[in-house]
Design a protein around this motif. Structure first.
Motif, PDB file in Angstrom:
ATOM      1  N   ALA A  85       0.820  -1.211   0.000  1.00  0.00           N
ATOM      2  CA  ALA A  85       0.000   0.000   0.000  1.00  0.00           C
ATOM      3  C   ALA A  85       0.851   1.256   0.000  1.00  0.00           C
ATOM      4  N   THR A  86       2.101   1.154   0.594  1.00  0.00           N
ATOM      5  CA  THR A  86       2.948   2.337   0.662  1.00  0.00           C
ATOM      6  C   THR A  86       3.504   2.730  -0.692  1.00  0.00           C
ATOM      7  N   ARG A  87       3.406   1.855  -1.654  1.00  0.00           N
ATOM      8  CA  ARG A  87       3.949   2.145  -2.981  1.00  0.00           C
ATOM      9  C   ARG A  87       2.871   2.592  -3.958  1.00  0.00           C
ATOM     10  N   VAL A  88       1.626   2.520  -3.577  1.00  0.00           N
ATOM     11  CA  VAL A  88       0.526   2.868  -4.470  1.00  0.00           C
ATOM     12  C   VAL A  88       0.286   4.365  -4.429  1.00  0.00           C
ATOM     13  N   ARG A  89       0.298   4.989  -5.573  1.00  0.00           N
ATOM     14  CA  ARG A  89       0.018   6.409  -5.682  1.00  0.00           C
ATOM     15  C   ARG A  89      -0.956   6.631  -6.829  1.00  0.00           C
ATOM     16  N   LEU A  90      -1.785   7.649  -6.696  1.00  0.00           N
ATOM     17  CA  LEU A  90      -2.714   8.018  -7.748  1.00  0.00           C
ATOM     18  C   LEU A  90      -2.171   9.203  -8.539  1.00  0.00           C
ATOM     19  N   GLY A  91      -2.548   9.282  -9.786  1.00  0.00           N
ATOM     20  CA  GLY A  91      -2.137  10.418 -10.613  1.00  0.00           C
ATOM     21  C   GLY A  91      -1.399   9.972 -11.862  1.00  0.00           C
ATOM     22  N   LEU A  92      -1.549  10.738 -12.913  1.00  0.00           N
ATOM     23  CA  LEU A  92      -0.914  10.407 -14.188  1.00  0.00           C
ATOM     24  C   LEU A  92       0.606  10.435 -14.080  1.00  0.00           C
ATOM     25  N   ARG A  93       1.143  11.457 -13.439  1.00  0.00           N
ATOM     26  CA  ARG A  93       2.598  11.585 -13.346  1.00  0.00           C
ATOM     27  C   ARG A  93       3.202  10.434 -12.546  1.00  0.00           C
ATOM     28  N   ALA A  94       2.536  10.051 -11.457  1.00  0.00           N
ATOM     29  CA  ALA A  94       3.067   8.987 -10.604  1.00  0.00           C
ATOM     30  C   ALA A  94       3.029   7.620 -11.269  1.00  0.00           C
ATOM     31  N   ASN A  95       2.156   7.456 -12.275  1.00  0.00           N
ATOM     32  CA  ASN A  95       1.972   6.147 -12.920  1.00  0.00           C
ATOM     33  C   ASN A  95       2.198   6.223 -14.426  1.00  0.00           C
ATOM     34  N   LEU A  96       3.070   7.140 -14.851  1.00  0.00           N
ATOM     35  CA  LEU A  96       3.201   7.428 -16.271  1.00  0.00           C
ATOM     36  C   LEU A  96       3.653   6.214 -17.079  1.00  0.00           C
ATOM     37  N   ALA A  97       4.577   5.431 -16.552  1.00  0.00           N
ATOM     38  CA  ALA A  97       5.091   4.285 -17.308  1.00  0.00           C
ATOM     39  C   ALA A  97       3.989   3.256 -17.565  1.00  0.00           C
ATOM     40  N   GLN A  98       3.251   2.890 -16.520  1.00  0.00           N
ATOM     41  CA  GLN A  98       2.177   1.919 -16.698  1.00  0.00           C
ATOM     42  C   GLN A  98       1.041   2.487 -17.544  1.00  0.00           C
ATOM     43  N   PHE A  99       0.725   3.755 -17.339  1.00  0.00           N
ATOM     44  CA  PHE A  99      -0.323   4.391 -18.135  1.00  0.00           C
ATOM     45  C   PHE A  99       0.049   4.362 -19.622  1.00  0.00           C
ATOM     46  N   SER A 100       1.289   4.697 -19.935  1.00  0.00           N
ATOM     47  CA  SER A 100       1.741   4.710 -21.334  1.00  0.00           C
ATOM     48  C   SER A 100       1.703   3.315 -21.930  1.00  0.00           C
ATOM     49  N   LEU A 101       2.090   2.325 -21.142  1.00  0.00           N
ATOM     50  CA  LEU A 101       2.042   0.945 -21.612  1.00  0.00           C
ATOM     51  C   LEU A 101       0.614   0.537 -21.944  1.00  0.00           C
ATOM     52  N   LEU A 102      -0.332   0.927 -21.103  1.00  0.00           N
ATOM     53  CA  LEU A 102      -1.735   0.590 -21.350  1.00  0.00           C
ATOM     54  C   LEU A 102      -2.285   1.318 -22.574  1.00  0.00           C
ATOM     55  N   VAL A 103      -1.778   2.525 -22.850  1.00  0.00           N
ATOM     56  CA  VAL A 103      -2.146   3.233 -24.084  1.00  0.00           C
ATOM     57  C   VAL A 103      -1.713   2.413 -25.299  1.00  0.00           C
ATOM     58  N   VAL A 104      -0.506   1.880 -25.261  1.00  0.00           N
ATOM     59  CA  VAL A 104      -0.004   1.054 -26.365  1.00  0.00           C
ATOM     60  C   VAL A 104      -0.851  -0.205 -26.524  1.00  0.00           C
ATOM     61  N   VAL A 105      -1.162  -0.846 -25.412  1.00  0.00           N
ATOM     62  CA  VAL A 105      -1.983  -2.065 -25.476  1.00  0.00           C
ATOM     63  C   VAL A 105      -3.348  -1.762 -26.077  1.00  0.00           C
ATOM     64  N   ASN A 106      -3.941  -0.631 -25.695  1.00  0.00           N
ATOM     65  CA  ASN A 106      -5.257  -0.310 -26.242  1.00  0.00           C
ATOM     66  C   ASN A 106      -5.191   0.065 -27.716  1.00  0.00           C
ATOM     67  N   ALA A 107      -4.071   0.592 -28.164  1.00  0.00           N
ATOM     68  CA  ALA A 107      -3.895   0.826 -29.601  1.00  0.00           C
ATOM     69  C   ALA A 107      -3.946  -0.504 -30.353  1.00  0.00           C
ATOM     70  N   LEU A 108      -3.351  -1.531 -29.787  1.00  0.00           N
ATOM     71  CA  LEU A 108      -3.391  -2.849 -30.421  1.00  0.00           C
ATOM     72  C   LEU A 108      -4.807  -3.420 -30.404  1.00  0.00           C
TER      73      LEU A 108
END
Length: 427
Positions: free
Chosen positions: A3-26
């Motif tokens: 739980a101490t590593r979980v953060r909300l926000g685009l900047r805090a999760n940019l790598a995973q968010f970007s990866l999911l953008v790529v997956v959704n493009a596929l």
């Protein structure tokens, strides 16, 4: 995940968010491989008579995707987001092979049954995961990126498939794109994507959580279904607008290539027109999703449905490549106003405890529009003609926009201006 590593926000999760953008493009690319080619394949190789028969593949796709959307939300809450995403890509493995080797139209329909399940599981899950990651302040922006990636890929793949079909024939080359997408997406989803359910739990645990304050967190599946479909004016308005929006897309998928080809346009020109609609739709969402975070959701949704009605009216009236290009671009612009904004509105209203299920219900109704578009378009085109089917869709879009204007309330909690990037950061 601690739980101490979980953060909300685009900047805090940019790598995973970007990866999911790529997956959704596929995910979007899997639809794009079909859009230009299948209607022409139905006429030229399978010699199908009647638009209703031709649109069976859109009908089956829409029904299977709509039903799977509902289960994707429920299963994401029960089993986690990542397992559902991987399952969706495993189901897609046979689709390109079936499209390439089909010697009977029934195999094309069966491939689209699987494709609908793939789309329901993967697209729904990437939506839910992005909403989990960014938190309440940036939902519109997140959905803009998500839908822009998906429908941008629909556009690019539609145009590319049209070019490949013109150069090398309708089969097999265009469908090799889909085979490559499946392999890449399965690798990324299995090895790189991380579970996001803890992010939703963190948001739900935050005190005074904006529009969620006072909401029940333990709704049953039936209560979520009823609330999203009927009783909540914002959720139910989003569901009906989403249905009409995808009715337009389903009709365009099945009938637009035939309408354009009937005017003597070459296959690559048809591919450009078919791609222009989702291209403007996809790119436009990069702006409209973020604008809905600033301006609110309701007026963008209302305006978008009215713009779609205007664009469909133009498509029904004109008959040249330049005029259709303008009209399909306008249709894409109207859809861009609506598409990410509807998802953001669902995220505004639904509590994190039942948000995934509400997204599933919304997408159940929204993607029923594919089936509705296939039935409406096929029947009207068979009774009258292709342009009459487009006129019918224009009328429904007008009625939908008026309904949203009269019934929906504004959902965006614009009074809460606290920075969200560091919510949940205990470091």
């Amino acid at each position: 995940m601690s739980a101490t590593r979980v953060r909300l926000g685009l900047r805090a999760n940019l790598a995973q968010f970007s990866l999911l953008v790529v997956v959704n493009a596929l995910v979007g690319g899997m639809v794009g491989q079909e859009q230009t080619v299948l209607p022409l394949l139905a006429e030229r190789e399978f010699h199908l008579a009647g638009y209703t028969v031709l649109l069976t593949y859109v009908l089956v796709f829409g029904l299977s995707k709509a039903a799977t959307n509902y289960f994707a939300g429920t299963w994401s809450d029960r089993f986690g987001r990542k397992p559902v995403l991987i399952a969706g890509w495993l189901i897609a493995i046979p689709v390109p092979v079936m499209l390439i080797w089909a010697d009977h139209w029934g195999w094309i329909v069966a491939a689209n049954l699987l494709l609908g399940i793939n789309q329901g599981l993967t697209w729904s899950t990437t939506v839910i995961m992005k909403v989990d990651l960014v938190g309440p302040r940036q939902r519109g922006l997140a959905m803009g990126f998500n839908e822009a990636a998906g429908y941008g890929a629909v556009a690019i793949t539609s145009a590319l498939a049209g070019y490949l079909a013109e150069q090398y024939g309708l089969r097999p080359t265009p469908f090799l794109l889909g085979a490559a997408y499946v392999v890449l997406a399965l690798v990324l989803s299995t090895l790189a994507v991380r579970e996001t359910r803890e992010h939703a739990r963190l948001e739900a645990s935050q005190p005074q959580s904006g529009s969620f304050t006072g909401q029940h967190t333990d709704l049953t599946n039936r209560q979520v279904l009823v609330r999203t479909t009927f009783t909540d004016p914002a959720l139910s308005s989003a569901s009906q607008a989403g249905l009409i929006n995808n009715l337009n897309f389903g009709l365009s998928w099945g009938l637009f290539p035939l309408l354009f080809a009937s005017a003597g346009l070459a296959v690559d020109q048809v591919g450009i027109l078919v791609a222009l609609y989702p291209a403007v739709w996809g790119i436009g969402q990069l702006a409209t999703g973020a604008l809905s975070d600033r301006w609110g959701r309701k007026h963008l949704i209302t305006t978008g449905m009215l713009v779609q009605a205007t664009a469909l009216t133009l498509i029904a009236i004109v008959g040249t490549f330049p005029a259709w290009a303008i009209a399909t671009a306008l249709l894409g612009a109207g859809t861009a106003m609506v598409y990410p904004t509807l998802l953001a509105a669902i995220g505004d209203v639904a509590h994190p405890g039942w948000r995934a299920r509400s997204v599933g219900v919304y997408r159940l109704w929204r993607d029923s529009g594919y089936a509705a578009g296939a039935v409406l378009g096929g029947i009207v085109a068979d009774i009258w003609d292709l342009r009459a089917a487009v006129w019918a869709a224009a009328a429904l879009s007008l009625a939908s926009g008026i309904s949203v204007a009269l019934r929906m309330y504004e959902t965006h909690p614009r009074t809460d201006r606290r920075p969200i990037d560091h919510i949940g950061d205990t470091s």
